[in-house]
Design an enzyme around this catalytic site. Structure first.
Site, PDB file in Angstrom:
ATOM      1  N   LYS A 185       0.841  -1.215   0.000  1.00  0.00           N
ATOM      2  CA  LYS A 185       0.000   0.000   0.000  1.00  0.00           C
ATOM      3  C   LYS A 185       0.873   1.262   0.000  1.00  0.00           C
ATOM      4  O   LYS A 185       0.639   2.180  -0.775  1.00  0.00           O
ATOM      5  CB  LYS A 185      -0.899   0.054   1.248  1.00  0.00           C
ATOM      6  CG  LYS A 185      -1.836  -1.107   1.428  1.00  0.00           C
ATOM      7  CD  LYS A 185      -2.785  -0.865   2.595  1.00  0.00           C
ATOM      8  CE  LYS A 185      -2.118  -0.714   3.945  1.00  0.00           C
ATOM      9  NZ  LYS A 185      -1.452  -1.887   4.485  1.00  0.00           N
TER      10      LYS A 185
ATOM     11  N   ARG B 231      -9.415   0.675   9.020  1.00  0.00           N
ATOM     12  CA  ARG B 231      -8.936  -0.683   9.282  1.00  0.00           C
ATOM     13  C   ARG B 231     -10.014  -1.559   9.897  1.00  0.00           C
ATOM     14  O   ARG B 231      -9.755  -2.733  10.192  1.00  0.00           O
ATOM     15  CB  ARG B 231      -7.740  -0.619  10.228  1.00  0.00           C
ATOM     16  CG  ARG B 231      -6.391  -0.751   9.506  1.00  0.00           C
ATOM     17  CD  ARG B 231      -5.322  -0.742  10.549  1.00  0.00           C
ATOM     18  NE  ARG B 231      -4.111  -1.402  10.196  1.00  0.00           N
ATOM     19  CZ  ARG B 231      -3.039  -0.805   9.683  1.00  0.00           C
ATOM     20  NH1 ARG B 231      -3.079   0.464   9.346  1.00  0.00           N
ATOM     21  NH2 ARG B 231      -1.933  -1.484   9.499  1.00  0.00           N
TER      22      ARG B 231
ATOM     23  N   ARG C  15      -0.429  -9.016  13.534  1.00  0.00           N
ATOM     24  CA  ARG C  15      -0.992  -7.993  12.630  1.00  0.00           C
ATOM     25  C   ARG C  15      -1.755  -8.645  11.483  1.00  0.00           C
ATOM     26  O   ARG C  15      -2.792  -8.142  11.057  1.00  0.00           O
ATOM     27  CB  ARG C  15       0.140  -7.106  12.096  1.00  0.00           C
ATOM     28  CG  ARG C  15       0.653  -6.146  13.171  1.00  0.00           C
ATOM     29  CD  ARG C  15       2.037  -5.626  12.849  1.00  0.00           C
ATOM     30  NE  ARG C  15       2.085  -4.761  11.702  1.00  0.00           N
ATOM     31  CZ  ARG C  15       3.193  -4.519  11.008  1.00  0.00           C
ATOM     32  NH1 ARG C  15       4.331  -5.099  11.332  1.00  0.00           N
ATOM     33  NH2 ARG C  15       3.159  -3.704   9.991  1.00  0.00           N
TER      34      ARG C  15
HETATM   35  P1  AMP Z   1       0.922   0.520   9.426  1.00  0.00           P
HETATM   36  O1  AMP Z   1       2.108   1.383   9.258  1.00  0.00           O
HETATM   37  O2  AMP Z   1      -0.224   0.985   8.587  1.00  0.00           O
HETATM   38  O3  AMP Z   1       1.232  -0.949   9.223  1.00  0.00           O
HETATM   39  O4  AMP Z   1       0.446   0.679  10.944  1.00  0.00           O
HETATM   40  C1  AMP Z   1       1.295   0.347  12.020  1.00  0.00           C
HETATM   41  C2  AMP Z   1       0.482   0.203  13.278  1.00  0.00           C
HETATM   42  O5  AMP Z   1      -0.174   1.448  13.569  1.00  0.00           O
HETATM   43  C3  AMP Z   1      -0.632  -0.817  13.207  1.00  0.00           C
HETATM   44  O6  AMP Z   1      -0.182  -2.149  13.467  1.00  0.00           O
HETATM   45  C4  AMP Z   1      -1.565  -0.313  14.296  1.00  0.00           C
HETATM   46  O7  AMP Z   1      -1.100  -0.631  15.580  1.00  0.00           O
HETATM   47  C5  AMP Z   1      -1.452   1.185  14.128  1.00  0.00           C
HETATM   48  N1  AMP Z   1      -2.452   1.700  13.156  1.00  0.00           N
HETATM   49  C6  AMP Z   1      -2.226   2.219  11.918  1.00  0.00           C
HETATM   50  N2  AMP Z   1      -3.368   2.567  11.327  1.00  0.00           N
HETATM   51  C7  AMP Z   1      -4.356   2.275  12.174  1.00  0.00           C
HETATM   52  C8  AMP Z   1      -5.768   2.358  12.142  1.00  0.00           C
HETATM   53  N3  AMP Z   1      -6.403   2.859  11.059  1.00  0.00           N
HETATM   54  N4  AMP Z   1      -6.462   1.959  13.202  1.00  0.00           N
HETATM   55  C9  AMP Z   1      -5.852   1.484  14.305  1.00  0.00           C
HETATM   56  N5  AMP Z   1      -4.527   1.338  14.413  1.00  0.00           N
HETATM   57  C10 AMP Z   1      -3.766   1.716  13.359  1.00  0.00           C
END
Ligand code: AMP
Length: 291
Positions: free
Chosen positions: A13, A88, A171
């Site tokens: 993404k 999410r 995750r």
């Molecule tokens: P990402 O960089 O998108 O993989 O996000 C890293 C971490 O940030 C995730 O594993 C969640 O703990 C938190 N996070 C990111 N986006 C969200 C979201 N929309 N809702 C809740 N937690 C989020």
């Protein structure tokens, strides 16, 4: 263009979001990046989020929804945005629809990146991010020219603390249970585009391009600027404006003293008429009446 990217962590993404920001000149809005910035700045929100992120869980909805509401309202997002990692879960998707409805900015398309779990784990364990410019590299598939050093800006490269096998598995399971249902949510709205996300970056970009081919940003409904109509109460009398109009009075000659209008009245009347100034219309009538 208002785009939403969904997909498991490591599905690409972030990489494709960078391509889309250049194509459409719109900002990439990543809740993960916003949260990591808060963690690095050690804000109260960042301190609260760090433990949750390290555990591979989702940060509470009210926090991320508040962050998105504030970020989307900034002027650089006027022409659109690429949402990367938000929503999410269904509650976040409903909240996003509500925010965008109120702003008159409906989502144009949702791209879901589909890739098998084995590939995801390889991508995440090898992922390196530049701390300075956010560029992404991968130890296995796209290594930097110089170890731990960004090819783009020379900034330091870091392995994300949540990109370890244990957290990755959590995750992925959070994705399966909470995020995957978004696929049906957006399919029902008719805006979901599936993108096969295996292969190299250029191949996936080609598929993104063809998914978005012919797509035009939805028009923002413009609210008509109609002033509220107030119904006058029954007791209220209509206001009548009085305007004084000053009309010039016709200039009349001073009344002539007639010695006698007896006798040959007809002749005398003709004589008087000869002396009258030539006047027309009403004035004539009035002047005539005076004599
Ligand atoms: P990402 O960089 O998108 O993989 O996000 C890293 C971490 O940030 C995730 O594993 C969640 O703990 C938190 N996070 C990111 N986006 C969200 C979201 N929309 N809702 C809740 N937690 C989020």
């Amino acid at each position: 263009m208002k785009l939403v990217l969904i997909g498991a962590p490591g599905s690409g993404k972030g990489t494709q979001a960078k391509y889309l920001t250049e194509k459409y000149h719109i900002p990439q809005i990543s809740t993960g990046d916003l949260l990591r910035a808060a963690v690095a700045a050690q804000t109260p929100l960042g301190r609260q989020a760090k433990a949750i992120m390290d555990a591979g869980q989702l940060v509470p909805n009210d926090i991320v929804i508040g962050m998105i509401r504030e970020r989307i309202a900034r002027p650089d997002a006027d022409q659109g945005f690429v949402l990367d990692g938000f929503p999410r879960n269904i509650a976040q998707a409903v909240a996003l629809d509500d925010i965008l409805d109120k702003m008159g900015k409906p989502i144009d398309a949702v791209l879901q990146f589909d890739v098998d779990a084995e590939m995801l784990i390889q991508r995440m364990t090898g992922r390196l991010t530049c701390l300075a410019c956010g560029a992404l590299f991968n130890l296995f598939t796209q290594p930097p020219a110089v170890d731990d050093c960004c090819d783009e800006c020379g900034g330091p490269l870091r392995h994300r603390s949540d990109d370890n096998e244990e957290t990755i598995e959590r995750r992925l399971s959070v994705f399966e249970t909470l995020t995957q249902p978004l696929s049906d949510y957006y399919k029902q709205k008719g805006i979901l585009h599936m993108v096969e996300a295996h292969g190299d970056i250029a191949e996936v970009t080609k598929r993104v391009k063809s998914a978005l081919r012919g797509l035009r940003p939805k028009r923002t409904p413009v609210k008509p600027m109609i002033e509220p109509v107030t119904t006058p109460s029954k007791s209220a009398k209509p206001e009548i404006k009085h305007t004084r109009v000053s009309e010039p009075k016709p200039k009349l000659r001073p009344r002539k003293k007639l010695k006698s209008i007896t006798g040959n009245t007809r002749v005398k009347k003709l004589e008087i008429e000869k002396e009258l100034p030539k006047v027309t219309g009403k004035k004539t009538t009035r002047a005539c009446l005076l004599y």
